[in-house]
Design a protein around this motif. Structure first.
Motif, PDB file in Angstrom:
ATOM      1  N   GLN A 198       0.823  -1.196   0.000  1.00  0.00           N
ATOM      2  CA  GLN A 198       0.000   0.000   0.000  1.00  0.00           C
ATOM      3  C   GLN A 198       0.863   1.255   0.000  1.00  0.00           C
ATOM      4  OE1 GLN A 198      -0.431  -2.515   2.341  1.00  0.00           O
ATOM      5  NE2 GLN A 198      -2.605  -3.049   2.519  1.00  0.00           N
ATOM      6  N   MET A 200       2.228   3.630   1.723  1.00  0.00           N
ATOM      7  CA  MET A 200       2.496   3.998   3.111  1.00  0.00           C
ATOM      8  C   MET A 200       3.906   3.546   3.482  1.00  0.00           C
ATOM      9  SD  MET A 200      -0.159   1.332   4.883  1.00  0.00           S
ATOM     10  CE  MET A 200       0.158  -0.430   4.976  1.00  0.00           C
ATOM     11  N   HIS A 349      -6.264   6.212   6.952  1.00  0.00           N
ATOM     12  CA  HIS A 349      -5.225   5.315   7.435  1.00  0.00           C
ATOM     13  C   HIS A 349      -5.134   5.436   8.951  1.00  0.00           C
ATOM     14  CE1 HIS A 349      -2.951   3.371   4.216  1.00  0.00           C
ATOM     15  NE2 HIS A 349      -3.087   4.451   3.469  1.00  0.00           N
ATOM     16  N   TRP A 351      -2.929   6.361  11.674  1.00  0.00           N
ATOM     17  CA  TRP A 351      -1.654   7.065  11.682  1.00  0.00           C
ATOM     18  C   TRP A 351      -1.569   8.077  12.824  1.00  0.00           C
ATOM     19  CZ3 TRP A 351       2.572   5.497   9.600  1.00  0.00           C
ATOM     20  CH2 TRP A 351       3.709   6.308   9.669  1.00  0.00           C
ATOM     21  N   ARG A 357       1.391   3.506  12.726  1.00  0.00           N
ATOM     22  CA  ARG A 357       0.100   2.817  12.666  1.00  0.00           C
ATOM     23  C   ARG A 357      -0.319   2.221  14.016  1.00  0.00           C
ATOM     24  NH1 ARG A 357       2.198   2.062   7.488  1.00  0.00           N
ATOM     25  NH2 ARG A 357       3.370   0.166   7.945  1.00  0.00           N
ATOM     26  N   SER A 382      -8.973   2.436   4.359  1.00  0.00           N
ATOM     27  CA  SER A 382      -7.892   2.240   3.395  1.00  0.00           C
ATOM     28  C   SER A 382      -6.583   1.949   4.133  1.00  0.00           C
ATOM     29  CB  SER A 382      -7.737   3.486   2.536  1.00  0.00           C
ATOM     30  OG  SER A 382      -7.643   4.640   3.361  1.00  0.00           O
ATOM     31  N   ASN A 386      -9.276  -2.071  10.077  1.00  0.00           N
ATOM     32  CA  ASN A 386      -8.778  -1.297  11.205  1.00  0.00           C
ATOM     33  C   ASN A 386      -8.870  -2.104  12.498  1.00  0.00           C
ATOM     34  OD1 ASN A 386      -9.699   2.158  10.342  1.00  0.00           O
ATOM     35  ND2 ASN A 386      -8.444   0.648   9.288  1.00  0.00           N
ATOM     36  N   GLU A 552      -6.630  12.120   1.469  1.00  0.00           N
ATOM     37  CA  GLU A 552      -7.008  11.199   2.496  1.00  0.00           C
ATOM     38  C   GLU A 552      -7.221  11.975   3.772  1.00  0.00           C
ATOM     39  OE1 GLU A 552      -3.978   8.585   4.198  1.00  0.00           O
ATOM     40  OE2 GLU A 552      -2.452   9.619   3.008  1.00  0.00           O
ATOM     41  N   GLN A 556       0.627  11.195   6.542  1.00  0.00           N
ATOM     42  CA  GLN A 556       1.412  10.094   7.097  1.00  0.00           C
ATOM     43  C   GLN A 556       2.890  10.502   7.215  1.00  0.00           C
ATOM     44  OE1 GLN A 556       0.424   5.992   5.636  1.00  0.00           O
ATOM     45  NE2 GLN A 556      -0.821   7.139   4.179  1.00  0.00           N
TER      46      GLN A 556
END
Length: 1019
Positions: A198, A200, A349, A351, A357, A382, A386, A552, A556
């Motif tokens: 992904q 990230m 996300h 974050w 994460r 995404s 979660n 988003e 991040q």
């Protein structure tokens, strides 16, 4: 020959090994000792759930094949090891380094999959206590990146991969009473990493909760609760399928009692006996009247399951929040509870700037509260499931959730074969494993309306297999997958970053039997996004366009020594630089200016068709299920900060989707009150009873209408004399307390002194450039090619005149680049009056082989550092631009220069306020005012445009004491071209003829509003 190394024998490099001894996926629940405890939903108080989070012993290795092969054995001496918090990424605690890429993988792409042996590895050791050996003992890991082996008391307990998927292991046979030893070997990469590419950071470690769950030998092992609205959307059908496991030495069967409660009142109760060996039971109940669950009204019921012995003795209680809803595909549209609603969504996300994460529940609550306060009703997880707590929160707070499988192999685009993995049957079980674990864990959450098969992985047989399995197991929800272009294995068409023009084409199509949802749009990177209003005009215009999810929610970036860092800052290569910083929030959860615009376009109440003559406006209810009874709307009639009156509007009783005319004021009332000034009607909508997630002062919606225009007035002739002197290059004009200096060589105003203070210390004249924003990525190359950052000021002619009552300085000049065959011709007239006012009338004509766009058309000045206080009459209070301004109403605002700057991760153009009638910078006693005949934009910063252009991080910016004031006739729109469409044509600044008229003057702060308004009316 002796084999000393065999990579293919490793579980983490073997596609056929997804797990060892891992339990079947199930919902996240624990057993409680009483009904009361179960209905409190406090796992930690259940007596069967213990969090093992905290400081664990840790050792970092560059490869799994390093020493410490016996680290998992009881009594191993780990005294030389360090510690690490669990959950956490080890890269954020000094071990290894973060690595950011978008689509590029950091391992080879081969078939079958291979990985380098230099695979960073973390060894973990921890102790836990078992008190009751009569109960089964489970170890639960909610997220470990990317794969791990587990030992308990020196014995192998299992293996699992799938970084954001839950893994549970039954370790009953491996534990003893008292202290037990747990050991993990965690691998940063595994063959599963092929499906976890992904956009990230590549990070690793135990990133979510680790817990110890105990349960009786007779226990509930799984359940599936469905609560579906029936045809009339008032009645509901409840069903429960459950599985009981009996691991006692002599199974006797059991009894199961099921209750459904609403606010503590039991609506349904049924008990059933299960014979020995009978492990499954189904319960059904139909209700004539239920209250639906929706994002607007997240009404929940309590499901209570009690397990008893055949003699009726209670064994354990289990609880689950249940919401009645119906999700269906009908007439080519998605309906939820009978409404073909619009998804006002964001991509989110997990974050945090310090934790990566490994976020906490408090972070989740902050995110969802902010979303509710900004009119967001949907979240796409995404690009992975979660933490389970997130879905509990969405159930209770009210969000439509797209739950997405932890599945993306975007790296295959690099080799030009997007089907390499997704259409390879050898990977089918890996795909199914990730989708099953998501669905089987999260199936009981009413907030989940779509299952998403993954992200950006091409299309093929493996996605088809996942779709078939999900639709067979859970027909109550729809399935999403964007790269299934023909919607063969999806219940909707989906797209990313579709242009407005293309989206309108899709909206018009009548040959498609499924709706369209933009799973990603409006790339929120840096200063932006623009074009949100136009997107939502299309969503509302065409029924089959059912909304979308902004990319988003949060940047991040990683905080290091107070600075937000990004790809490449850790020696990581390859990398995608700051492409990870593309959120509506900064990584510390500070909202960016773009969030206010999103809130505006998502407002559930709309006002339009305002008539200044009648004083009426149309109110539209854009909720899907709620009337407007819970809201209070107040109209305030104001002008330049002066309030004339306010009036509550009668909006109650307007049903969803309906509209009504309401009166804001009597005909002609605003103009009569204002006496020739510009007058606005401001409508503010707020909750009558604030929800628990709101904060004081929150608005649901805000609208503004111009009720009366400012009437022009004849300029009053200023008393006094004007003197002009020319000495060499300097042209000096004295007018009252003002001394204004011009440079003949530069053809520009260079200094303005008033009341003994030099307010303008340097005039930097005209400016056609801006510090590029992230969304200028496609324009910047052309701007550089046309040498826009370094245009040359060529003065052709300067004329002066003074008759004692006024002085004029006329300049003929052009701005042109070296070598290139284009220029901007300028004719500028400065007129100075006895009161010290400087009127600037400019006309410009671009000529030659011109660039396609200009960054801006404006002038800039360097002001004295004392002029720190800023007042302006225009849009605010936040930053706003031509295609990102409707969330900022026109008003009278105050700030400091320091606070006008917004610290984007990469410094760039920022701080502008649009549609400004006038701006005044002062020391609190006296200052400089700029007024426009037509609204202008301004920014005032302690940084120069050159500083913002050159700096790559905020710590490379050193604030100057001076103030850089930028006045703009126009500026290029923002768009979202960092990964989306550029500015729309109506927001694009083309090199075309222009003209503007401004006035500068110094004055005392007292009475500035009247003085500025009078100057504007006289221009």
């Amino acid at each position: 020959m002796k084999k000393v190394f065999d990579l293919t024998s490793c579980d983490w490099c073997n596609r056929d090994v997804l797990q060892r001894s891992r339990l079947a996926p199930r919902p996240f629940y624990v057993g409680y000792r009483s009904e009361k405890m179960a209905l409190e939903y406090e796992r930690a108080q259940s007596g069967s759930y213990t969090l093992l989070n905290g400081e664990w012993k840790f050792k970092y290795l560059e490869t799994p094949f390093a020493s410490d092969e016996d680290f998992y054995r009881p009594g191993y001496d780990d005294s030389a090891w360090g510690t690490i918090p669990v959950p956490a990424h080890w890269q954020l605690h000094g071990h290894g380094r973060p690595h950011y890429t978008d689509a590029t993988s950091v391992f080879p792409i081969q078939e079958p999959p291979v990985l380098q042996a230099e695979n960073p590895t973390g060894l973990y050791r921890h102790f836990f206590t078992v008190e009751d050996l009569s109960r089964e003992v489970l170890l639960r890991f909610d997220g470990v990146e990317s794969a791990f082996h587990l030992w308990v008391n020196g014995q192998p307990a299992g293996y699992s991969q799938g970084s954001r998927c839950t893994s549970e292991f039954d370790v009953t046979a491996l534990v003893h009473e008292g202290k037990n030893e747990l050991a993990l070997r965690v691998y940063q990469f595994s063959d599963g990493s092929y499906l976890e590419n992904q956009d990230m950071w590549w990070l690793a470690g135990i990133i979510r909760d680790v817990s110890l769950i105990t349960r009786p030998r007779l226990h509930l092992s799984d359940y599936k609760a469905d609560a579906v609205l029936q045809g009339d959307l008032r009645s509901g059908a409840f069903s429960l399928a459950l599985t009981v496991e009996d691991h006692t030495e002599a199974p006797q069967g059991c009894r199961v009692q099921v209750k459904l409660l609403e606010d503590g009142k039991c609506l349904y109760e049924e008990e059933r006996a299960l014979a020995p060996g009978e492990g499954e039971a189904t319960f059904r109940k139909e209700f004539k009247q239920v209250r639906p669950w929706s994002a607007e009204d997240p009404h929940l019921y309590d499901l209570l399951i009690e397990l008893r012995t055949p003699a009726g003795e209670s064994v354990e209680f289990y609880s689950q929040k249940v919401g009645f809803k119906r999700v269906e595909l009908k007439n080519g549209l998605i309906y939820i509870n009978g409404a073909a609603l619009k998804f006002r969504g964001v991509n989110r996300h997990d974050w945090d700037q310090d934790l990566g994460r490994a976020i906490t529940k408090e972070h989740m609550v902050k995110d969802l509260r902010l979303m509710k306060r900004n009119n967001v009703n949907a979240v796409r997880s995404s690009h992975y499931p979660n933490h389970p707590d997130f879905y509990d929160l969405c159930d209770r707070m009210g969000f439509y959730v797209v739950d997405e499988a932890d599945l993306e192999c975007n790296q295959v685009q690099i080799i030009g074969n997007m089907k390499l993995i997704s259409d390879n049957p050898a990977w089918e079980e890996s795909y199914l494993d990730r989708c099953r674990r998501m669905v089987l864990r999260d199936k009981n959450h009413p907030s989940i309306v779509f299952w998403s098969l993954g992200n950006e992985s091409g299309f093929g047989c493996n996605f088809k297999a996942c779709y078939r399995w999900i639709k067979g197991y859970d027909p109550t929800r729809l399935v999403h997958y964007e790269e299934d272009r023909g919607a063969e294995a999806a219940d909707m068409y989906s797209s990313m970053y579709t242009t407005h023009a293309r989206l309108e084409e899709l909206g018009r199509r009548e040959d498609l039997c499924k709706p369209h949802v933009m799973c990603e749009y409006a790339h929120a990177m840096g200063n932006g996004p623009g074009g949100l209003q136009e997107y939502w005009e299309l969503f509302r215009k065409y029924p089959r366009l059912q909304g979308g999810f902004v990319w988003e929610w949060i940047d991040q970036s990683i905080r290091r020594e107070g600075v937000q860092t990004y790809g490449g800052d850790y020696g990581d290569w390859p990398n995608n630089l700051n492409f990870c910083a593309d959120g509506l929030l900064k990584a510390d959860r500070t909202p960016t200016p773009g969030l206010s615009m999103l809130k505006k376009v998502l407002e559930p109440v709309a006002f339009y068709d305002y008539s200044p003559e009648s004083g009426e406006v149309t109110v539209e209810n854009r909720y899907d299920f709620s009337t407007l009874d819970h809201l209070r709307a107040v109209c305030t009639v104001q002008s330049a900060g002066k309030r004339y009156f306010e009036r509550e509007l009668g909006i109650g009783g307007i049903a969803p989707g309906e509209s009504r005319k309401v009166r804001l004021h009597e005909p002609g009332e605003p103009a009569a009150l204002a006496g020739g000034r510009e007058v606005f009607c401001d409508i503010s909508v707020a909750y009558r009873e604030p929800p628990e997630w709101s904060e004081p002062g929150d608005e649901v919606a805000h609208e503004q209408f111009l009720a009366a225009k400012q009437a022009p007035r004849a300029a009053q002739k200023a008393a006094g004399q004007v003197e002009l002197a020319v000495e060499g290059d300097a042209i000096t004009v004295t007018a009252g307390q003002a001394i204004i200096t011009f440079s003949a060589c530069k053809g520009s105003l260079t200094s303005y002194r008033c009341g003994g203070r030099e307010m303008i210390g340097r005039g930097l004249d005209f400016n056609f450039y801006r510090a590029p924003i992230d969304n200028d990525i496609n324009l910047r190359a052309e701007w550089d090619q046309f040498i826009l950052p370094r245009l040359t000021n060529v003065v052709k002619e300067v004329e002066v005149d003074c008759d004692g009552e006024r002085a004029t300085v006329r300049v003929q000049k052009c701005y042109a680049p070296f070598v290139m065959d284009w220029q901007i011709d300028l004719s500028v007239c400065y007129t100075i009056t006895p009161d010290g006012g400087v009127r600037i009338e400019a006309q410009g004509t671009p000529r030659g082989k011109l660039p396609g766009t200009l960054p801006r058309i404006g002038m800039r000045f360097v002001l004295d550092e004392a002029l720190e206080k800023v007042s302006w009459y225009g849009r605010g209070p936040g930053e706003c631009y031509r295609d990102n301004k409707l969330g900022c109403p026109v008003g009278l605002y105050q700030s400091s220069v320091k606070d006008l700057y917004f610290p984007y991760v990469v410094p760039q153009e920022c701080g502008s306020r649009a549609d400004v009638r006038w701006v005044y910078l002062s020391d609190g006693r006296q200052g400089l005012c700029a007024v426009g005949r037509e609204p202008l934009s301004f920014s005032a910063l302690h940084y120069s445009m050159e500083q913002l252009t050159e700096a790559r991080h905020t710590d490379e910016l050193w604030p100057q004491s001076d103030i850089h004031l930028q006045l703009d006739f126009a500026q290029q729109g923002l768009g979202s071209a960092s990964w989306g469409p550029g500015a729309l044509e109506q927001h694009t600044l083309r090199p075309e003829p222009f003209a503007f008229c401004w006035q500068l003057f110094g004055c005392e702060s007292e009475g500035i509003v009247d003085r500025a308004e009078a100057a504007r009316a006289a221009l």
